[in-house]
Design an enzyme around this catalytic site. Structure first.
Site, short mmCIF file in Angstrom:
data_model
loop_
_atom_site.label_atom_id
_atom_site.label_comp_id
_atom_site.label_asym_id
_atom_site.label_seq_id
_atom_site.Cartn_x
_atom_site.Cartn_y
_atom_site.Cartn_z
N SER A 1 18.78 -38.65 105.56
CA SER A 1 17.38 -38.91 105.19
C SER A 1 17.22 -39.65 103.85
O SER A 1 16.43 -39.23 103.00
CB SER A 1 16.57 -37.61 105.20
N GLU B 1 31.80 -33.99 100.48
CA GLU B 1 31.98 -33.12 101.64
C GLU B 1 30.59 -32.71 102.12
O GLU B 1 29.74 -32.30 101.31
CB GLU B 1 32.79 -31.88 101.25
N TRP C 1 5.54 -39.17 101.17
CA TRP C 1 4.17 -39.55 100.78
C TRP C 1 3.30 -39.81 102.00
O TRP C 1 2.08 -39.76 101.93
CB TRP C 1 4.18 -40.81 99.90
N GLU D 1 9.39 -41.20 101.59
CA GLU D 1 8.79 -41.15 102.92
C GLU D 1 7.81 -39.99 103.06
O GLU D 1 6.85 -40.06 103.83
CB GLU D 1 9.88 -41.03 104.00
N ASP E 1 15.65 -28.43 103.40
CA ASP E 1 14.82 -28.76 104.56
C ASP E 1 14.49 -27.52 105.39
O ASP E 1 15.26 -26.56 105.43
CB ASP E 1 15.55 -29.81 105.42
N ARG F 1 22.91 -29.50 103.56
CA ARG F 1 21.59 -29.66 104.17
C ARG F 1 21.27 -28.43 105.00
O ARG F 1 22.07 -28.00 105.84
CB ARG F 1 21.50 -30.90 105.06
N HIS G 1 6.59 -24.01 101.85
CA HIS G 1 6.93 -24.67 100.57
C HIS G 1 6.89 -23.64 99.44
O HIS G 1 7.76 -23.63 98.57
CB HIS G 1 5.97 -25.82 100.28
N LEU H 1 23.74 -25.89 83.00
CA LEU H 1 23.50 -26.57 84.28
C LEU H 1 22.42 -27.65 84.15
O LEU H 1 21.37 -27.41 83.58
CB LEU H 1 23.06 -25.52 85.31
N ASN I 1 11.15 -25.98 105.48
CA ASN I 1 10.03 -25.14 104.99
C ASN I 1 8.91 -25.03 106.03
O ASN I 1 8.37 -23.94 106.25
CB ASN I 1 9.43 -25.74 103.72
N GLY I 2 8.58 -26.16 106.63
CA GLY I 2 7.48 -26.19 107.59
C GLY I 2 7.78 -25.32 108.81
O GLY I 2 6.95 -24.51 109.24
C1 IPE Z 1 14.20 -34.69 103.53
O1 IPE Z 1 13.55 -33.86 104.44
C2 IPE Z 1 13.43 -34.72 102.24
C3 IPE Z 1 13.42 -33.47 101.49
C4 IPE Z 1 14.09 -32.39 101.80
C5 IPE Z 1 12.62 -33.47 100.30
P1 IPE Z 1 12.57 -34.46 105.55
O2 IPE Z 1 12.05 -33.32 106.33
O3 IPE Z 1 11.56 -35.33 104.91
O4 IPE Z 1 13.55 -35.38 106.39
P2 IPE Z 1 13.48 -35.84 107.89
O5 IPE Z 1 12.11 -36.40 108.12
O6 IPE Z 1 13.72 -34.64 108.74
O7 IPE Z 1 14.57 -36.85 108.04
C1 IPE Z 2 11.40 -29.63 103.28
O1 IPE Z 2 10.81 -28.93 104.32
C2 IPE Z 2 10.44 -29.87 102.14
C3 IPE Z 2 9.95 -31.25 102.03
C4 IPE Z 2 10.37 -32.26 102.74
C5 IPE Z 2 8.91 -31.51 101.04
P1 IPE Z 2 9.93 -29.65 105.42
O2 IPE Z 2 8.53 -29.72 104.92
O3 IPE Z 2 10.51 -30.95 105.79
O4 IPE Z 2 10.02 -28.64 106.64
P2 IPE Z 2 10.32 -29.00 108.16
O5 IPE Z 2 11.57 -29.82 108.17
O6 IPE Z 2 9.15 -29.76 108.64
O7 IPE Z 2 10.49 -27.70 108.83
MG MG Z 3 11.92 -31.53 107.10
#
Ligand code: IPE
Ligand code: IPE
Ligand code: MG
Length: 246
Positions: free
Chosen positions: A197, A208, A70, A68, A21, A189, A38, A132, A23-24
């Site tokens: 999530s 753990e 999607w 979700e 989690d 995470r 990404h 792996l 990337n954005g």
């Molecule tokens: C969980 O991350 C899904 C993935 C890492 C692929 P999200 O960014 O979608 O989760 P929430 O919305 O913060 O719970």
């Molecule tokens: C995780 O990073 C990748 C996917 C869920 C596809 P995010 O895209 O959720 O990045 P944030 O959490 O918005 O920073």
């Molecule tokens: Mg995220």
């Protein structure tokens, strides 16, 4: 230096699951579009896969795209799907070199045709590998996974294949997507969020949990090693007392 030397290779988790989690936010912090995050997240995947191979981890399960997800803006979803196709294409040779077997869990029928085909090809091609096992949780929802298991089991009861009283944890697990895999001992995470999530809810009952504020594109094998070291310092009691465990 480095965490790797401190790791007890006899006490490795067999299965590590990761919620990749952040990337954005990583991209936003650099004044770029989310998709830039990404793209850079792929480099982290590569490094963590190779770090897992280096240590001799058996299973690595990566939360790549949730059911979700999607519902995100169409442009981002399309860009992620395209990135997936290109990445699978690019990484396949490395997977072969590293004896990595690729798998996927989730509602894969939802994937665009090209993505599904590319993924299936890679899964087939790497199926001969014995090292792996990298499982991509794609279009994945743990609740949906549990529901489809319930339906499958109910179907078997309905057609007389199975007695209600015989349904136990083992039978239930056999009907999950993760059938045949051990449960993760360690769940990581990134990005400083403290939630699951909808990921592997049944399977992580006794995992753990390890949370780090690092955003996924900054995560490297050293961070994985640090998490494993932290895991190895914990006492896993499974409901027993500390005295019983020792
Ligand atoms: C969980 O991350 C899904 C993935 C890492 C692929 P999200 O960014 O979608 O989760 P929430 O919305 O913060 O719970
Ligand atoms: C995780 O990073 C990748 C996917 C869920 C596809 P995010 O895209 O959720 O990045 P944030 O959490 O918005 O920073
Ligand atoms: Mg995220």
């Amino acid at each position: 230096m480095g965490y790797k030397n401190e790791i007890d290779l006899l006490k490795l988790p067999k299965h590590i699951a990761i919620i990749m989690d952040g990337n954005g936010r990583w991209a936003k912090g650099k004044g770029k579009l989310r998709i830039f995050g990404h793209h850079n997240g792929v480099l982290s995947v590569r490094d963590v896969v190779e770090g897992s191979v280096e240590l001799g981890i058996n299973y690595l399960t990566l939360y790549t795209f949730s059911s979700e997800n999607w519902n995100r803006p169409k442009l981002e979803v399309m860009a992620i799907m395209e990135l997936m196709v290109n990445t699978i294409n690019k990484e396949i040779n490395r997977f072969m070199d590293n004896n990595v077997r690729l798998q996927a869990i989730g509602d894969l029928k939802m994937l665009p045709d090209k993505c599904y085909t590319e993924l299936t090809n890679a899964i087939n091609k790497t199926s001969v590998n014995t090292g792996l096992v990298v499982t991509l949780a794609l279009s994945y929802s743990s609740r949906k996974e549990i529901l489809q298991a319930v339906k499958q089991i109910a179907g078997k009861v309905q057609n007389g294949e199975l007695n209600i009283d015989d349904i136990d944890e083992e039978i239930f697990e056999n009907n999950l997507y993760t059938n045949g895999m051990p449960n993760p001992e360690l769940l990581i995470r990134t990005s400083g969020e403290y939630r699951i999530s909808n990921y592997l809810l049944w399977q992580i009952a006794y995992a753990e949990l390890y949370f780090t504020s690092k955003l996924w594109p900054d995560f490297r094998r050293e961070d994985l090693f640090e998490a494993i070291l932290d895991y190895q310092k914990r006492e896993r009691r499974f409901g027993l007392t500390s005295e019983q465990v020792n």
